[in-house]
Design an enzyme around this catalytic site. Sequence first.
Site, PDB file in Angstrom:
ATOM      1  N   ILE A 169      15.976  67.718  43.165  1.00 46.76           N
ATOM      2  CA  ILE A 169      16.863  66.704  42.611  1.00 46.76           C
ATOM      3  C   ILE A 169      17.162  65.712  43.730  1.00 46.76           C
ATOM      4  O   ILE A 169      17.667  66.082  44.789  1.00 46.76           O
ATOM      5  CB  ILE A 169      18.175  67.312  42.085  1.00 46.76           C
ATOM      6  CG1 ILE A 169      17.888  68.329  40.977  1.00 46.76           C
ATOM      7  CG2 ILE A 169      19.089  66.204  41.570  1.00 46.76           C
ATOM      8  CD1 ILE A 169      17.253  67.751  39.733  1.00 46.76           C
ATOM      9  N   LYS A 170      16.825  64.456  43.504  1.00 47.77           N
ATOM     10  CA  LYS A 170      16.983  63.427  44.527  1.00 47.77           C
ATOM     11  C   LYS A 170      18.351  62.762  44.391  1.00 47.77           C
ATOM     12  O   LYS A 170      18.708  62.273  43.310  1.00 47.77           O
ATOM     13  CB  LYS A 170      15.868  62.388  44.385  1.00 47.77           C
ATOM     14  CG  LYS A 170      15.792  61.380  45.523  1.00 47.77           C
ATOM     15  CD  LYS A 170      14.816  60.263  45.224  1.00 47.77           C
ATOM     16  CE  LYS A 170      13.410  60.739  45.011  1.00 47.77           C
ATOM     17  NZ  LYS A 170      12.460  59.604  44.836  1.00 47.77           N
ATOM     18  N   ILE A 171      19.094  62.750  45.496  1.00 45.50           N
ATOM     19  CA  ILE A 171      20.435  62.169  45.506  1.00 45.50           C
ATOM     20  C   ILE A 171      20.561  61.209  46.688  1.00 45.50           C
ATOM     21  O   ILE A 171      20.137  61.542  47.800  1.00 45.50           O
ATOM     22  CB  ILE A 171      21.510  63.273  45.607  1.00 45.50           C
ATOM     23  CG1 ILE A 171      21.483  64.123  44.337  1.00 45.50           C
ATOM     24  CG2 ILE A 171      22.901  62.677  45.810  1.00 45.50           C
ATOM     25  CD1 ILE A 171      22.545  65.190  44.299  1.00 45.50           C
TER      26      ILE A 171
END
Length: 226
Positions: A169-171
């Site tokens: 999950i890219k944040i």
Amino acid sequence: MPEQYDPAAIRPGVDATNPRDNLRRPESPASTGDNILRKLAACGQSCWLDDLSRQMMREGELSRLVALGVCGVTANPAILAKAIASGADSDTDIKQAAAASRTAPEIYEALVTTDIRGACDILRPVYERRGADGYLSLEVSPLLADDTDGSIAEARRLWAAVDRPNLFIKIPGTKAGVPAIEELLFEGININITLLFSVERSLPASTSHSVELSLQVKLPAISPWE
């Protein structure tokens, strides 16, 4: 001296100056025993693809690139929106979801989680073989860059919807993103930090992994029966 390309050997629609397109050329080094991607891997470098579409999976392009040595895929809302809009592969799903009165964000999320799940499955053998590679990166909405709680909630939802161990999950590594990153790492969700454009933002983001590991080490074991 740069390699000289024979225009007759390049298929229509393939850009000879694009490294990914070069991998499609029948006579490219990557399609023979002299595989440049595997040479990179031998040097400790991994090649990840910054592109994804349902068409790539349907036509087997992603599988071919993985077989050649591509080790992972990263995607963002702009890439995925362009893929959805540029082809007809998702049209049926969009029409059915719209007929069911689902909102545009709901339709988008359903489409991308389905596609990401399929791409994760294609990359799964790389993940199981190499461990540090074989991931697919999916970004939370850019509208949540300054929303810690919103980023956490969306990351949890995407993680559960895709339900694959080789998902990132890219944040964004913003001030609001760093505490979200720490919390999600602590929960066991794989995180890829993006949008680091300065040392001031890179340092807090990089230390978030150390914070999470310290918490894991210091916490006592808890019996499931207590």
